[in-house]
Motif scaffolding. Structure first.
Motif, PDB file in Angstrom:
ATOM      1  N   MET A 283       0.791  -1.197   0.000  1.00 26.77           N
ATOM      2  CA  MET A 283       0.000   0.000   0.000  1.00 26.77           C
ATOM      3  C   MET A 283       0.796   1.204   0.000  1.00 26.77           C
ATOM      4  O   MET A 283       1.873   1.089   0.279  1.00 26.77           O
ATOM      5  N   TYR A 284       0.306   2.164   0.016  1.00 25.69           N
ATOM      6  CA  TYR A 284       1.036   3.157   0.667  1.00 25.69           C
ATOM      7  C   TYR A 284       0.797   4.422  -0.095  1.00 25.69           C
ATOM      8  O   TYR A 284       1.557   4.779  -0.977  1.00 25.69           O
ATOM      9  N   THR A 285      -0.253   5.048   0.245  1.00 30.25           N
ATOM     10  CA  THR A 285      -0.748   6.146  -0.567  1.00 30.25           C
ATOM     11  C   THR A 285      -0.206   7.492  -0.149  1.00 30.25           C
ATOM     12  O   THR A 285      -0.538   8.469  -0.763  1.00 30.25           O
TER      13      THR A 285
ATOM     14  N   SER B  53       5.084   2.416  -4.740  1.00 31.95           N
ATOM     15  CA  SER B  53       5.277   2.141  -3.313  1.00 31.95           C
ATOM     16  C   SER B  53       5.190   0.644  -3.033  1.00 31.95           C
ATOM     17  O   SER B  53       5.952   0.104  -2.229  1.00 31.95           O
ATOM     18  N   GLU B  54       4.241  -0.015  -3.698  1.00 34.66           N
ATOM     19  CA  GLU B  54       4.123  -1.465  -3.508  1.00 34.66           C
ATOM     20  C   GLU B  54       5.398  -2.166  -3.961  1.00 34.66           C
ATOM     21  O   GLU B  54       5.897  -3.078  -3.299  1.00 34.66           O
ATOM     22  N   ILE B  55       5.902  -1.734  -5.117  1.00 31.05           N
ATOM     23  CA  ILE B  55       7.073  -2.408  -5.693  1.00 31.05           C
ATOM     24  C   ILE B  55       8.322  -2.115  -4.868  1.00 31.05           C
ATOM     25  O   ILE B  55       9.069  -3.024  -4.503  1.00 31.05           O
TER      26      ILE B  55
ATOM     27  N   ASP C 130       2.769 -10.875  -2.654  1.00 30.77           N
ATOM     28  CA  ASP C 130       1.527 -10.085  -2.650  1.00 30.77           C
ATOM     29  C   ASP C 130       1.807  -8.633  -3.006  1.00 30.77           C
ATOM     30  O   ASP C 130       1.081  -8.016  -3.781  1.00 30.77           O
ATOM     31  N   GLU C 131       2.835  -8.064  -2.383  1.00 30.54           N
ATOM     32  CA  GLU C 131       3.123  -6.643  -2.630  1.00 30.54           C
ATOM     33  C   GLU C 131       3.461  -6.422  -4.106  1.00 30.54           C
ATOM     34  O   GLU C 131       3.046  -5.428  -4.700  1.00 30.54           O
ATOM     35  N   GLY C 132       4.185  -7.366  -4.686  1.00 28.79           N
ATOM     36  CA  GLY C 132       4.452  -7.285  -6.122  1.00 28.79           C
ATOM     37  C   GLY C 132       3.154  -7.307  -6.908  1.00 28.79           C
ATOM     38  O   GLY C 132       2.955  -6.524  -7.838  1.00 28.79           O
ATOM     39  N   GLY C 133       2.242  -8.191  -6.498  1.00 31.42           N
ATOM     40  CA  GLY C 133       0.932  -8.268  -7.146  1.00 31.42           C
ATOM     41  C   GLY C 133       0.179  -6.955  -7.008  1.00 31.42           C
ATOM     42  O   GLY C 133      -0.429  -6.469  -7.973  1.00 31.42           O
ATOM     43  N   HIS C 134       0.235  -6.345  -5.824  1.00 26.75           N
ATOM     44  CA  HIS C 134      -0.457  -5.068  -5.614  1.00 26.75           C
ATOM     45  C   HIS C 134       0.062  -4.022  -6.593  1.00 26.75           C
ATOM     46  O   HIS C 134      -0.698  -3.263  -7.183  1.00 26.75           O
ATOM     47  N   GLY C 135       1.381  -3.998  -6.755  1.00 26.92           N
ATOM     48  CA  GLY C 135       1.966  -3.061  -7.706  1.00 26.92           C
ATOM     49  C   GLY C 135       1.411  -3.294  -9.106  1.00 26.92           C
ATOM     50  O   GLY C 135       1.053  -2.346  -9.809  1.00 26.92           O
TER      51      GLY C 135
ATOM     52  N   ARG D  55      -9.351  -5.725  -4.172  1.00 25.99           N
ATOM     53  CA  ARG D  55      -8.492  -6.907  -4.241  1.00 25.99           C
ATOM     54  C   ARG D  55      -7.326  -6.782  -3.254  1.00 25.99           C
ATOM     55  O   ARG D  55      -6.988  -7.723  -2.527  1.00 25.99           O
ATOM     56  N   ILE D  56      -6.721  -5.614  -3.228  1.00 27.58           N
ATOM     57  CA  ILE D  56      -5.564  -5.395  -2.356  1.00 27.58           C
ATOM     58  C   ILE D  56      -5.960  -5.505  -0.881  1.00 27.58           C
ATOM     59  O   ILE D  56      -5.283  -6.163  -0.089  1.00 27.58           O
ATOM     60  N   CYS D  57      -7.061  -4.873  -0.521  1.00 31.73           N
ATOM     61  CA  CYS D  57      -7.461  -4.860   0.889  1.00 31.73           C
ATOM     62  C   CYS D  57      -7.737  -6.268   1.412  1.00 31.73           C
ATOM     63  O   CYS D  57      -7.469  -6.579   2.561  1.00 31.73           O
TER      64      CYS D  57
ATOM     65  N   GLU E 122      -6.114  -8.790   0.728  1.00 35.62           N
ATOM     66  CA  GLU E 122      -4.846  -9.462   1.008  1.00 35.62           C
ATOM     67  C   GLU E 122      -4.081  -8.831   2.157  1.00 35.62           C
ATOM     68  O   GLU E 122      -3.238  -9.476   2.775  1.00 35.62           O
ATOM     69  N   GLU E 123      -4.376  -7.553   2.440  1.00 33.97           N
ATOM     70  CA  GLU E 123      -3.597  -6.841   3.455  1.00 33.97           C
ATOM     71  C   GLU E 123      -3.814  -7.391   4.865  1.00 33.97           C
ATOM     72  O   GLU E 123      -2.944  -7.292   5.718  1.00 33.97           O
ATOM     73  N   SER E 124      -4.984  -7.929   5.102  1.00 31.68           N
ATOM     74  CA  SER E 124      -5.279  -8.397   6.446  1.00 31.68           C
ATOM     75  C   SER E 124      -4.310  -9.521   6.853  1.00 31.68           C
ATOM     76  O   SER E 124      -3.832  -9.579   7.987  1.00 31.68           O
TER      77      SER E 124
END
Ligand SMILES: [Fe+2]
Ligand SMILES: [Fe+2]
Lengths: 338, 109
Positions: free
Chosen positions: A1-3, A67-69, A97-102, A176-178, A180-182
């Motif tokens: 994440m990371y807005t 940020s995800e990457i 997962d973080e790569g996927g989020h990116g 989708r991201i949220c 996975e974040e949990s």
């Protein structure tokens, strides 16, 4: 994440983008766009949208993707040094997962008419920002647990409201991201619980990590609302739903209780329950540090960017070869069919 | 706006032609259900597109089957033609079962 880094000022050349007055059709489109937002409808990729809305989204979504990457790097440092096979598998899954989020987010940004290569170029040349939090080092194994608990925890606070943002492709990526974040936050907290039940040295290691990550985590919510330059438009456009300060407060309130369960203290002498507000008061944030880190002067800025650029350059021959192979095969098949 | 929703406008800048093409990904979450659009990947060919779609979109058993389609092969309706295309259905309420008022004894049909 990371807005968070997305609340940076709009570049001057965009603010003063020279354009004539709106034509009649544009005014109609603008009215339709406004009406859609008022009704709470989503804006989809092909719909007309004001240039500034499009630019804001491209900037925010691409910086979120970066940020995800980049966020894979501090945790990736510990994959080979995880204390057990179980923790290694968990960390691998989390970093993947973080790569996927990116990737979800780059794809969402591409629907707005930018290309993946343009976005990566902006990152690699330092024109695009990414969240300041990833410019801090991961010094011990406890940092990995604390990142899951605090950094992903802050990310969740920031990201959940984005699932309702007005741009459809971004909102869908965020859902989708949220989901996975949990897992990210829970695995972090659980690994800290294990350490806290261990030796005094392990407990000290957790406390040290919490001391280092607490303030940078609070900075993830961005500058106070009054100073956040893009906040107003983003609110108006339904890109942002809740202000930085309200989100930060929510995070502090939730985290204080979790810290008690864990048995660690938070490094803030001003932290106390405010009966009248119904919230935890906390001390002043060092915004000079934040600005320095965003401006490129954090402990790891150079290293992070250099690692990304190297990975991109080192992978160039693989990307080129795969494309050349695909074209060759396609040509062969066409010849065979002819 | 005539641009396709899933096809980015021609990318600018050097090296743009070296970008892997874009594929749209559809996942059947379990047998008995339709494939549903879930996102996109860049890949040099169909085989790798499937492989990457698996890694990006089905890390948690989200699917039992994948489709990938070159994004520039998708033909989409024009959003500006929405009224002409879809509004005519709005006043044809007799196409719905609820339009017909029946006696209570037979109203379950
Ligand atoms: Fe993430
Ligand atoms: Fe995460």
């Amino acid at each position: 994440m990371y807005t968070q880094a997305m609340d940076l000022p709009t570049p001057a050349h965009e603010q003063i983008a020279a354009r004539g007055p709106m034509t009649l059709t544009e005014r109609e489109w603008q009215a339709q766009f406004d009406a859609k937002l008022d009704r709470g409808d989503f804006i989809e990729a092909k719909d007309w949208m004001p240039d500034a809305y499009r630019r804001t989204l491209v900037r925010q979504i691409s910086q979120h993707a970066h940020s995800e990457i980049v966020g894979m790097l501090p945790e990736g440092n510990w994959i080979t040094r995880a204390p057990s096979l179980k923790r290694k598998a968990i960390l691998l899954a989390k970093v993947q997962d973080e790569g996927g989020h990116g990737l979800y987010l780059y794809a969402a940004a591409e629907t707005l008419g930018t290309s993946r290569d343009e976005m990566l170029d902006a990152l690699h040349t330092g024109r695009a920002k990414y969240s300041s939090i990833f410019n801090y080092p991961t010094l011990t194994w406890a940092d990995i647990g604390v990142i899951g608990w605090l950094v992903d925890g802050a990310a969740i606070m920031n990201q959940v409201p984005l699932c309702r943002c007005s741009y459809g492709p971004y909102a869908r990526a965020m859902i989708r991201i949220c989901k996975e974040e949990s897992f990210h936050q829970r695995q972090g907290f659980e690994s800290l619980l294990v350490l806290m039940r261990g030796t005094q040295a392990q407990r000290d290691m957790v406390q040290d990590a919490v001391n280092r990550w607490w303030w940078p985590s609070l900075m993830m919510f961005g500058p106070p609302d009054g100073e956040s330059t893009n906040g107003g438009d983003s609110m108006k456009w339904g890109i942002k739903r809740i202000g930085n300060d309200a989100l930060r407060q929510k995070f502090v309130d939730a985290t204080v209780e979790q810290a008690k369960v864990l048995g660690v203290s938070l490094p803030d002498p001003d932290l106390r329950w405010n009966e009248a507000r119904g919230h935890w008061d906390f001390g002043p944030i060092d915004w000079d540090e934040f600005k320095a880190v965003v401006g490129g002067h954090g402990p790891c800025n150079k290293e992070r960017l250099a690692t990304r650029v190297k990975a991109w350059n080192d992978g160039a021959w693989v990307r080129d070869a795969a494309l050349a192979h695909a074209r060759k095969r396609e040509a062969r098949e066409q010849r065979a069919a002819a | 706006m005539a641009t396709d929703p899933v096809t980015p406008q021609a990318p600018a800048g050097p090296g743009a032609r070296r970008e892997w093409p874009l594929w749209e990904v559809f996942v059947r979450s379990r047998s008995g259900l339709d494939h549903r659009h879930c996102g996109s990947v860049h890949a040099p060919d169909a085989r790798l597109a499937l492989q990457l779609a698996r890694d990006v979109y089905t890390r948690r058993q989200e699917g039992v089957s994948l489709w990938v389609v070159r994004a520039d092969d998708i033909v989409a309706s024009d959003p500006d033609a929405k009224p002409e295309l879809f509004d005519p259905a709005a006043d044809k309420i007799y196409r719905h079962p609820t339009f017909y008022v029946l006696p209570p004894e037979v109203d379950h049909m």
